[in-house]
Write a protein that holds these residues in place. Sequence first.
Motif, PDB file in Angstrom:
ATOM      1  N   ALA A  97      15.253 -65.223 -40.442  1.00 46.45           N
ATOM      2  CA  ALA A  97      16.043 -66.357 -40.920  1.00 46.45           C
ATOM      3  C   ALA A  97      17.206 -66.619 -39.986  1.00 46.45           C
ATOM      4  N   ALA A  98      17.553 -67.873 -39.843  1.00 42.94           N
ATOM      5  CA  ALA A  98      18.709 -68.229 -39.008  1.00 42.94           C
ATOM      6  C   ALA A  98      19.979 -67.736 -39.667  1.00 42.94           C
ATOM      7  N   PRO A  99      20.895 -67.180 -38.924  1.00 44.16           N
ATOM      8  CA  PRO A  99      22.123 -66.686 -39.534  1.00 44.16           C
ATOM      9  C   PRO A  99      22.939 -67.820 -40.118  1.00 44.16           C
ATOM     10  N   THR A 100      23.588 -67.555 -41.235  1.00 45.30           N
ATOM     11  CA  THR A 100      24.448 -68.543 -41.873  1.00 45.30           C
ATOM     12  C   THR A 100      25.807 -68.553 -41.209  1.00 45.30           C
ATOM     13  N   THR A 157      20.430 -60.971 -44.979  1.00 41.79           N
ATOM     14  CA  THR A 157      21.473 -60.701 -45.952  1.00 41.79           C
ATOM     15  C   THR A 157      20.839 -60.599 -47.340  1.00 41.79           C
ATOM     16  N   MET A 158      21.629 -60.211 -48.323  1.00 45.02           N
ATOM     17  CA  MET A 158      21.078 -60.069 -49.675  1.00 45.02           C
ATOM     18  C   MET A 158      20.600 -61.405 -50.212  1.00 45.02           C
ATOM     19  N   ASP A 159      21.357 -62.468 -49.945  1.00 40.25           N
ATOM     20  CA  ASP A 159      20.929 -63.786 -50.433  1.00 40.25           C
ATOM     21  C   ASP A 159      19.623 -64.218 -49.769  1.00 40.25           C
ATOM     22  N   GLU A 160      19.486 -63.949 -48.481  1.00 39.71           N
ATOM     23  CA  GLU A 160      18.228 -64.274 -47.802  1.00 39.71           C
ATOM     24  C   GLU A 160      17.087 -63.416 -48.331  1.00 39.71           C
ATOM     25  N   LEU A 161      17.362 -62.160 -48.667  1.00 41.78           N
ATOM     26  CA  LEU A 161      16.329 -61.293 -49.234  1.00 41.78           C
ATOM     27  C   LEU A 161      15.860 -61.826 -50.584  1.00 41.78           C
ATOM     28  N   VAL A 162      16.790 -62.247 -51.441  1.00 43.40           N
ATOM     29  CA  VAL A 162      16.424 -62.799 -52.746  1.00 43.40           C
ATOM     30  C   VAL A 162      15.572 -64.055 -52.577  1.00 43.40           C
ATOM     31  N   GLU A 163      15.909 -64.896 -51.601  1.00 43.16           N
ATOM     32  CA  GLU A 163      15.124 -66.108 -51.359  1.00 43.16           C
ATOM     33  C   GLU A 163      13.702 -65.764 -50.925  1.00 43.16           C
ATOM     34  N   ARG A 164      13.538 -64.721 -50.119  1.00 47.49           N
ATOM     35  CA  ARG A 164      12.189 -64.316 -49.697  1.00 47.49           C
ATOM     36  C   ARG A 164      11.399 -63.730 -50.859  1.00 47.49           C
ATOM     37  N   ALA A 180       2.408 -55.633 -53.470  1.00 44.72           N
ATOM     38  CA  ALA A 180       3.261 -56.823 -53.396  1.00 44.72           C
ATOM     39  C   ALA A 180       2.490 -58.077 -53.013  1.00 44.72           C
ATOM     40  N   ARG A 181       1.489 -57.964 -52.118  1.00 40.95           N
ATOM     41  CA  ARG A 181       0.686 -59.099 -51.674  1.00 40.95           C
ATOM     42  C   ARG A 181       1.586 -60.234 -51.159  1.00 40.95           C
ATOM     43  N   ILE A 182       2.373 -59.907 -50.146  1.00 40.36           N
ATOM     44  CA  ILE A 182       3.330 -60.857 -49.570  1.00 40.36           C
ATOM     45  C   ILE A 182       2.697 -61.523 -48.358  1.00 40.36           C
ATOM     46  N   PRO A 183       2.825 -62.840 -48.197  1.00 43.16           N
ATOM     47  CA  PRO A 183       2.337 -63.498 -46.976  1.00 43.16           C
ATOM     48  C   PRO A 183       2.997 -62.899 -45.731  1.00 43.16           C
ATOM     49  N   ALA A 184       2.202 -62.775 -44.671  1.00 46.72           N
ATOM     50  CA  ALA A 184       2.700 -62.101 -43.462  1.00 46.72           C
ATOM     51  C   ALA A 184       3.887 -62.817 -42.847  1.00 46.72           C
ATOM     52  N   ASP A 185       3.933 -64.157 -42.969  1.00 47.14           N
ATOM     53  CA  ASP A 185       5.038 -64.867 -42.325  1.00 47.14           C
ATOM     54  C   ASP A 185       6.385 -64.554 -42.960  1.00 47.14           C
ATOM     55  N   LEU A 186       6.397 -64.195 -44.247  1.00 50.34           N
ATOM     56  CA  LEU A 186       7.652 -63.825 -44.899  1.00 50.34           C
ATOM     57  C   LEU A 186       8.166 -62.470 -44.431  1.00 50.34           C
ATOM     58  N   LEU A 187       7.271 -61.645 -43.911  1.00 51.80           N
ATOM     59  CA  LEU A 187       7.670 -60.317 -43.452  1.00 51.80           C
ATOM     60  C   LEU A 187       8.121 -60.322 -41.994  1.00 51.80           C
ATOM     61  N   THR A 188       7.751 -61.363 -41.270  1.00 51.94           N
ATOM     62  CA  THR A 188       8.030 -61.348 -39.836  1.00 51.94           C
ATOM     63  C   THR A 188       9.001 -62.440 -39.402  1.00 51.94           C
ATOM     64  N   THR A 189       9.082 -63.558 -40.134  1.00 53.60           N
ATOM     65  CA  THR A 189       9.924 -64.669 -39.716  1.00 53.60           C
ATOM     66  C   THR A 189      11.378 -64.333 -39.983  1.00 53.60           C
TER      67      THR A 189
END
Length: 236
Positions: free
Chosen positions: A109-112, A3-10, A98-107
């Motif tokens: 998130a649990a649905p709210t 979701t957008m909120d989860e995207l902002v958190e990442r 961007a240099r983003i850690p790989a786990d942020l691109l693949t993990t």
Amino acid sequence: MWTMDELVERVRLALAAQYPGAPNGRIRDLPDRRAIRWYATTGLVDRPAAMRGRTALYGPRHLLQLVAVKRRQAAGLSLAQIQAELAGAGDAQLAEIARIPADLLTTAAAPTAADTPRARFWADAPAPPTSAPPAPAPPAPASAPRAPASASPAPAPSASAPPGAAPSMSAPPMPAPVPAAPGTPVAAVALGGGAVLLMPGTPHGTDYADITAAAQPLIDLLAARGLLANPDGRHR
């Protein structure tokens, strides 16, 4: 998908390291929901990848685009310069910036709770009964009629009141008669003046005389209150 909120958190987690922040106070360190919608309108960020009802969903490419935009802003580039550089950029070029850690691109998130589909309870078949309904109670055996529980006899008039006068409200109520049990023999003993005593069992011998003598005060009371059919015939 996020979701957008989860995207902002990442985005926040991706910029937690090696990010100097916005170059001035007019630029946010992190994009908010309004900024993401604006980036999508101008082409800096792709449109949502999918919709879940009315909820927009985003994927790893959106995360790469947002983090790349913020890193270029931290380097002093304007949005027009960033758009000219990143328009049509592939995932590899965005990942390099961007240099983003790989786990942020693949993990994932649990649905709210707000994103969890509601159960369609009205579509479920009714559950079978767990047990048979209780059998109706058998009817009560027939018995002699009883006076209603809520009914109470009228109070007896005062001894000094003339016959036919209204009963005194201060007189205590008399108890309702209780009929004998079915099958019990009932004997009638004449007390005089037309009064008859009904009693269970059968008197013998001198019982009649003793009962009549013991009931004499009652006969006098009934006579004084005009409750005897033949007052002159009472025993003395």
